[in-house]
Enzyme design. Structure first.
Site, PDB file in Angstrom:
ATOM      1  N   GLY A  82       0.842  -1.193   0.000  1.00 20.89           N
ATOM      2  CA  GLY A  82       0.000   0.000   0.000  1.00 20.89           C
ATOM      3  C   GLY A  82       0.869   1.232   0.000  1.00 20.89           C
ATOM      4  N   CYS A 109       5.223  -6.123   1.653  1.00 15.33           N
ATOM      5  CA  CYS A 109       5.585  -4.705   1.643  1.00 15.33           C
ATOM      6  C   CYS A 109       4.880  -3.951   2.777  1.00 15.33           C
ATOM      7  CB  CYS A 109       5.305  -4.106   0.266  1.00 15.33           C
ATOM      8  SG  CYS A 109       6.150  -2.535   0.045  1.00 15.33           S
ATOM      9  N   TYR A 110       3.919  -3.084   2.459  1.00 19.20           N
ATOM     10  CA  TYR A 110       3.220  -2.381   3.551  1.00 19.20           C
ATOM     11  C   TYR A 110       2.586  -3.395   4.495  1.00 19.20           C
ATOM     12  CZ  TYR A 110      -0.009   0.607   6.123  1.00 19.20           C
ATOM     13  OH  TYR A 110      -0.680   1.253   7.126  1.00 19.20           O
ATOM     14  N   HIS A 196       8.310  -7.642  -3.521  1.00 22.73           N
ATOM     15  CA  HIS A 196       7.023  -7.987  -4.153  1.00 22.73           C
ATOM     16  C   HIS A 196       7.126  -9.325  -4.884  1.00 22.73           C
ATOM     17  CE1 HIS A 196       4.781  -4.282  -3.427  1.00 22.73           C
ATOM     18  NE2 HIS A 196       5.974  -3.727  -3.403  1.00 22.73           N
ATOM     19  N   GLU A 198       4.800 -10.899  -6.179  1.00 25.47           N
ATOM     20  CA  GLU A 198       3.709 -11.024  -7.157  1.00 25.47           C
ATOM     21  C   GLU A 198       4.059 -10.464  -8.538  1.00 25.47           C
ATOM     22  OE1 GLU A 198       3.936  -8.977  -4.674  1.00 25.47           O
ATOM     23  OE2 GLU A 198       2.856  -7.108  -4.938  1.00 25.47           O
ATOM     24  N   ASP A 254     -16.530 -13.337 -23.118  1.00 26.99           N
ATOM     25  CA  ASP A 254     -17.202 -13.289 -21.817  1.00 26.99           C
ATOM     26  C   ASP A 254     -18.666 -13.702 -21.938  1.00 26.99           C
ATOM     27  OD1 ASP A 254     -14.780 -12.248 -21.193  1.00 26.99           O
ATOM     28  OD2 ASP A 254     -15.481 -10.181 -20.959  1.00 26.99           O
ATOM     29  N   LYS A 393      -9.610 -12.506 -16.904  1.00 21.97           N
ATOM     30  CA  LYS A 393      -9.833 -12.843 -18.313  1.00 21.97           C
ATOM     31  C   LYS A 393      -9.211 -14.191 -18.716  1.00 21.97           C
ATOM     32  CE  LYS A 393     -11.304 -10.941 -22.255  1.00 21.97           C
ATOM     33  NZ  LYS A 393     -12.583 -10.204 -22.351  1.00 21.97           N
TER      34      LYS A 393
END
Ligand code: XMP
Length: 537
Positions: A82, A109-110, A196, A198, A254, A393
């Site tokens: 964050g 992180c945060y 991070h 991710e 979709d 997606k």
């Protein structure tokens, strides 16, 4: 050859979560991880990485009430990064009771700083901030780093740093400027990393997340597309009962996936409505009808509304007015048709997780009004069925493949709801639509022949109705140019112009000017998003 230039930074993602109910009918898989969001750019990416490990997860705001978390019965929690500093007045704070739930927690992180601050450690402004690729030294191969090379490159992006871990924690990794780059308390099953895991710039990051999931939370990777389909089929049946469902079909992935999924659940109780607004690409309307009928025997109502849309677009040049008119007219046609299906109680829509997350963004500036068959108004007196509400997606594509949708439908590039109308600057006329349709078909054909169709995000033609002079044979021409727009992207939030091979550009250009009378020039759009957008209007 790479079509995408190297970015110094990972792409930015919108990540403003909304508290949401579980998917249609309340189906939640057995193993759920909740990501509590502190407003990071990368929260969506955390969710994606967790799901890549076949564990279902959802993003909730950091201040989600305890009873909501408990009710969802998660097997673990992740605190996201964050932009705040834990010492700032009003900095987002986790309710202390969350730490008492007995659940494993991974702070990122945060999220790590918040954990350190809340549990009695010390966080301070780093003397040297770290941004970008950083060397990480693993000091203690805890479950998170087990089996990984001890010399690792990770992605850092922080100003504050944990100076002293809280009582009970051990330090498991450090960098040159960050003595506590990872810490853990095995007794309470609390783990935290300053970097991070991710983002793609931490190439082994998914392994850290997998370590947390499998070794700390004890997950088994049960979340597959097959299990998702089973859960949703049960949930849709429970939600819909004996009622009739109507679904707006655009031919895009979709809406087709929603239709196939709902059809699997309730068969003939589903009727799809396909509105041809006359702004589709060459052969598209026939193609969608033929394929869906062949693959699923779905009840399909086809509405030819071309004249109606073109009439309303006469003389309209402003992009936002075009979008508004098409959106309104679409809803009108759809309402008229669905009213004919008197017993319809439910409306199936292809809302995806990024839309759900994005709709929680309070301050995003409006660039364009998006119109979509998935965006029908909720006040139609129909109850919503949204089985894809929690999917990204690429996950929708996996579901579509599992359901047996034809491959080229699954991998069809995105096409905007207002169709070719927003690819013709100025007035939309039948003549201009024909020019664009013919040119666009050549672009797609050549991109497919070159094997690039799935490598780029979108490839299409734009018609700019300003004429220029050319020469063909011995004749002077005075005709329109076509703009070629081909972009790479991960999520359409940002995009780059694709570096196409010259031969492909050459073939597209020669074919368009030779095969489409009325076009005498092809130009290439070499602008990224931002500052441009992908579509021209
Ligand atoms: P822009 O032009 O905003 O487009 O960079 C981002 C992505 O969204 C698609 N797009 C739309 N999709 N209805 C849609 O369903 C719309 O009104 C719409 N406008 C743009 C665009 O094709 C790109 O993939």
């Amino acid at each position: 050859m790479s079509l995408t230039p190297q970015h110094p930074d990972p792409p930015a993602f919108l990540a403003a979560p909304t508290p949401t109910d579980p998917g249609a009918g309340g189906a939640t898989p057995d193993e759920l991880v909740l990501v509590l969001d502190f407003g990071a750019q990368y929260t969506q990416l955390i969710a994606r990485r967790i799901r890549e490990c076949r564990v279902y997860c959802e993003i909730l705001p950091f201040d989600t009430p305890l009873d909501v978390i408990q009710k969802r019965n998660p097997v673990g929690l992740v605190f996201s990064g964050g932009p705040s500093s834990v010492y700032e007045p009003g900095a987002p704070q986790i309710a202390p009771a969350v730490y008492q739930m007995g659940l494993p927690i991974l702070g990122i992180c945060y999220g790590m700083q918040a954990m350190a601050h809340d549990l009695g450690g010390k966080v301070s402004a780093a003397t040297l901030k770290e941004f970008g690729k950083t060397q990480l030294d693993v000091l203690d191969s805890t479950v998170l780093f087990e089996g990984l090379n001890p010399d690792l490159i990770c992605w850092m992006s922080h100003g504050d740093t944990v100076e002293e871990p809280p009582p009970g924690f051990r330090v498991s990794a450090a960098t040159e400027n960050c003595p506590v780059a990872a810490m853990y308390d095995p007794d309470r099953r609390f783990y935290a990393v300053q970097f991070h895991p991710e983002v793609v710039h931490t190439p082994w990051g998914t392994e850290v997340i997998r370590g947390f999931l499998e070794k700390v939370c004890g997950t088994h990777g049960l979340w597959t597309m097959e299990s998702f389909i089973e859960q949703q089929v049960t949930a849709i049946r429970r939600q819909v009962g004996d009622s009739q469902v109507v679904c707006g079909l655009s031919g895009g992935i979709d809406s087709c996936t929603v239709a196939a999924l709902v059809h699997k659940a309730v068969g003939d109780q589903l009727t799809c409505i396909f509105v041809n607004h006359g702004l589709l690409r060459k052969g598209e309307a026939e193609d969608v009808q033929r394929r869906l009928a062949a693959a699923f025997h779905i009840n399909l109502v086809y509405v030819d509304a071309e004249e109606r849309f073109l009439k309303r677009l006469e003389g309209v040049t402003d992009p936002e007015r075009k979008r508004k008119i098409i959106g309104e007219e679409f809803v009108r046609v759809f309402e008229e048709e669905s009213c004919k299906l008197r017993d319809a109680t439910f409306l199936a829509q292809g809302t995806l997780y990024p839309d759900v997350i994005e709709s929680g963004t309070k301050s995003a500036a409006k660039i364009k009004t998006h119109h979509n068959v998935g965006g029908l108004p909720e006040n139609m007196n129909l109850k919503l069925v949204e089985p894809l509400r929690f999917l990204f997606k690429d996950e929708v594509r996996a579901v579509a493949e599992e359901l047996g949708l034809p491959t080229d439908m699954v991998w069809r590039q995105p096409f905007p709801g207002p169709g070719l109308a927003i690819r013709i600057t100025g007035e939309v006329t039948k003549e201009r639509l024909e020019l664009l349709r013919a040119s666009d078909w050549i672009v797609i054909d050549e991109i497919k022949r070159s094997g690039l169709y799935r490598k780029v995000w979108q490839s299409f033609a734009v018609l700019v109705p300003t004429k220029s002079v050319g020469v063909m044979g011995d004749q002077r021409t005075y005709a329109y140019p076509i703009v070629l727009r081909v972009v790479t992207s991960e999520d359409a939030m940002t995009a780059d112009w694709a570096r196409l091979p010259y031969e492909v550009l050459d073939r597209i250009s020669s074919r368009i000017v030779n095969e489409v009378p009325g076009i005498n020039r092809v130009v290439l759009d070499i602008t990224s998003k931002p500052p441009a957008t992908i579509e021209w209007e």
